[in-house]
Each structure stands twice: as C-alpha cells, then as structure tokens.
Design an enzyme around this catalytic site. Structure first.
Site, short mmCIF file in Angstrom:
data_model
loop_
_atom_site.label_atom_id
_atom_site.label_comp_id
_atom_site.label_asym_id
_atom_site.label_seq_id
_atom_site.Cartn_x
_atom_site.Cartn_y
_atom_site.Cartn_z
N ASP A 161 0.86 -1.19 0.00
CA ASP A 161 0.00 0.00 0.00
C ASP A 161 0.89 1.23 0.00
O ASP A 161 2.13 1.11 -0.07
CB ASP A 161 -0.93 0.00 1.23
CG ASP A 161 -0.17 0.19 2.55
OD1 ASP A 161 1.07 0.24 2.53
OD2 ASP A 161 -0.84 0.29 3.59
N ASP B 4 1.44 4.70 2.35
CA ASP B 4 1.06 5.30 3.63
C ASP B 4 1.42 6.78 3.65
O ASP B 4 2.56 7.13 3.37
CB ASP B 4 1.80 4.59 4.77
CG ASP B 4 1.57 3.09 4.76
OD1 ASP B 4 0.50 2.66 5.19
OD2 ASP B 4 2.47 2.35 4.30
N ASP C 253 -3.22 4.38 2.73
CA ASP C 253 -3.53 4.68 4.13
C ASP C 253 -3.26 6.15 4.37
O ASP C 253 -2.15 6.63 4.16
CB ASP C 253 -2.66 3.86 5.09
CG ASP C 253 -3.22 2.47 5.34
OD1 ASP C 253 -4.40 2.23 5.00
OD2 ASP C 253 -2.49 1.64 5.88
#
Ligand code: ATP
Ligand code: MN
Ligand code: MN
Length: 352
Positions: free
Chosen positions: A204, A206, A276
């Site tokens: 992902d 962040d 995120d």
C-alpha cells in the site's frame, strides 16, 4: 569447511529497536522460511507464536553475513527451539519440511487467498473455510453477505495483490498532495511506511498529514476525502487521472482512513491501490511519524523496550512516563529515541 572451534558466533542486541537493519538481507532463505511460519501462526490467531518467529527472523536479518553453521548462532537472542530447528533443517537439507508442508497445506493456501481480500481478517476467513469456501470463486458462488470494503476488495483483488511501485507511490503522493493543498494550503504531507524505509515496492502507500498550527488539522480528513471523492482531475498532462476514489474502509477512528484509488499506469489501464491516510496534530506528529514508518516488528519492539526497560508507554500519539505519571513531549523522532535512551536509528535501518 570450518570446524566449530574456528566459527565466530554472531552477536546482536536483544531488541530490534537497538539494531540497524537495512534492506540488505544475507539470510533471506532462512528469514523467508521463518516469516512464512509467522504468517501461518498469525492467520491461525496464534499471535504469540507469530511474534516469536518474527523476532527470530529479525535477528537473522540483522546479521552481517550468511549463517553457515549452527554454532554461529550460540548466544543470539530471540532464537527459540522451534526457530532453531527450522534453521538447522534448512542449513542441513536445503529446506524445512515444516515450511514446505505449511506452504502446501490447503488451509494455509485458503487463508492466504481469503485474507488477501481487503476487509477480510483471519476470523472471517476461518469461518468461511469451515463453511467450505476456499477460493474466490467459491466465495462469489456462496452468496455470503459482504460489507462494502469486502465487495470492493473482491472486485479489485488482482490489482490490490499487485505490489505498488515507488513510481506509483510518488504519483499518488502528487495527487493526494494536491488534494491536501487545495483543502488546507499550509498542511504538510509525508510518505511513511515501507517507502520511507527505502523499500522500492509496497502493499500500500502510507501518508501522514499534519498542519503547522495545532488544531487546524481538525476536520481536514473529511474535507480531503470529499475532495478526492468528488473530483475527477487531470494530473501530469492527462497521463495520470484520478477518478472515482472509493472508500474501501472507514476506520471507526476519526483520524484514519484507508481508501483506494484508481490510477492510470500510462498503459491506459486503471488499477486499484491501497492508500492509508492518517492525520495527526502537530504536537503528536513525531510520534505518528515514528509509529507509521515501521517496520511493524520495529514498532512492536520499540513499545516493548519502552515498557520493559524504561517504564514508559509509547504509541503513535504519545510517550507516557508511567513512574512520573506524565506525558513526555517530543518534536522529532530523534528526541523520542533520546527519551527512550536509544541510539537514533534512521528509517532505512528500521527494516527489522
Ligand atoms: P508495505 O510496504 O508492505 O506496505 P509497511 O511497512 O508500509 O509495508 P504497513 O502495513 O503499511 O506496512 O504499515 C506501516 C506502518 O503503519 C507500520 O509501522 C505499522 O505498525 C503501522 N500501522 C499499520 N496499521 C496500523 C494501525 N491500525 N494503527 C497504528 N499503526 C498502524
Ligand atoms: Mn505500507
Ligand atoms: Mn499501511
């Protein structure tokens, strides 16, 4: 071949947060094996065993060269009997039968596939497996009720499983950065997580967002999210288009969102990427930066060090001195390490 008397044992400190660990790993075969057993334990809700394997792997990652002989491991911390058996198996036979049989087990394979769906944890996956669901097709055919996050996770399964490259992370930083600037011009955005530690790919991206004026970060997240959600904006001369940002999950916590956007990889294909986003007030920024940079084990070990060695409680919001009964302020990661009585470890050496 060396005999045992010529072997110099390795030596490392007991906590991962005392060790410098870059991405260079001289023992990848061993650490991959231990990480797989850790993953299996975590997926089976045996967190204690999972942490033990992760700690053992982290010790091997920190060694300056490859382990060739069990006697080199004498006196090393965090290597329990189970981990040592696995290491011995691999050094002697090239593979560990336990690792191989775990990898091949139907249950492990099913747990990996099902928890690979965004929004599905090990408990849900376990329930589905007991109902005979082992793969995505069986899940689709089962008529199980999926929440919004899980529906999106299933729909974009292949994209989300695909690693995110640093170039993609930087492109997304451009998009989110523009969004942040337009809802709050003074706000700042930092790339955290694995990319801050020097990784070239991640599962992902962040981001940590803050505002130089305490209190001005309040309400930033909803504004940012509605900007992203509503906007179809051209970026980098139409090469990168952000379109239809969807929420995959809204954590109950007011300060954190995990969402997913589609980006064009110059191939005219859209893909889903997990992002995120965390907003932190400036007074907590150093703690949030330290807490969201990882690695997960490094963070866990920092908290263990703080609690066991210093009588303090560390979180990604604050550091609390349990004896003095007061919070300790810090405005940089360096200050936090100093308060903890630890040598500063820069992000690229936190790859425990
Ligand atoms: P990858 O490159 O695969 O994404 P990563 O190191 O960036 O690896 P993440 O799972 O994105 O891993 O986590 C980044 C950091 O955020 C870790 O230090 C982790 O401890 C922290 N983190 C993740 N989830 C939470 C959470 N719910 N609350 C607090 N911190 C979290
Ligand atoms: Mn990450
Ligand atoms: Mn993350």
């Amino acid at each position: 071949l060396m005999n045992d008397s010529e072997v110099t044992p390795f030596s490392v400190p007991g906590y991962a947060c005392q060790r410098r660990c870059t991405l260079e790993n001289h023992n990848a075969v061993l650490t991959d094996a231990l990480s797989l057993l850790a993953e299996n334990a975590e997926l089976s809700d045996e967190d204690g065993r999972g942490v033990a394997f992760r700690r053992a792997a982290a010790v091997l990652k920190a060694l300056p060269s490859a382990v060739t002989n069990m006697s080199q491991l004498t006196g090393l911390p965090c290597l329990g009997g189970h981990s040592l058996r696995v290491i011995k198996d691999i050094l002697e036979n090239g593979t560990s039968s336990e690792v191989e049989s775990t990898k091949e087990s139907e249950r492990f394979k099913a747990l990996k596939v099902l928890t690979g769906i965004f929004g599905v944890g090990s408990k849900t996956a376990d329930r589905w497996i007991r109902e005979g669901i082992h793969n995505l097709q069986q899940l689709r055919d089962s008529g199980q009720t999926l929440n919004r996050a899980q529906q999106a996770g299933l729909e974009h399964y292949d994209d989300i499983k695909q690693p995110v490259s640093l170039a993609e992370a930087e492109a997304i930083r451009g998009i989110v950065g523009r969004a942040v600037a337009s809802v709050s011009p003074e706000a700042q955005i930092v790339l955290t997580g694995g990319f801050r530690r020097g990784k070239l790919t991640g599962h992902d991206v962040d981001f940590l967002i803050t505002h130089p004026e305490e209190g001005s970060e309040v309400g930033l997240m909803p504004k940012l999210v509605s900007w992203l959600e509503s906007r179809v904006s051209c970026h980098l001369q139409n090469v990168l288009l952000i379109c239809d940002v969807i929420f995959l999950l809204m954590f109950a916590l007011f300060c954190r969102f995990s969402l997913c956007c589609f980006i064009d990889k110059q191939t005219r294909r859209w893909r889903a990427v997990r992002v995120d986003l965390v907003v932190s007030p400036i007074s907590q920024f150093a703690f949030a930066l330290l807490g969201w940079t990882g690695s997960k084990l490094f963070e866990r070990e920092l908290r263990r060090w703080a609690g066991h060695e210093k009588g303090m409680s560390l979180s990604s919001h604050a550091l609390y001195d349990n004896k003095q009964g007061r919070y300790i302020r810090a405005s940089s990661e360096e200050e936090i390490f100093a308060h903890l009585g630890l040598e500063f470890i820069p992000p690229n050496e936190r790859n425990a």
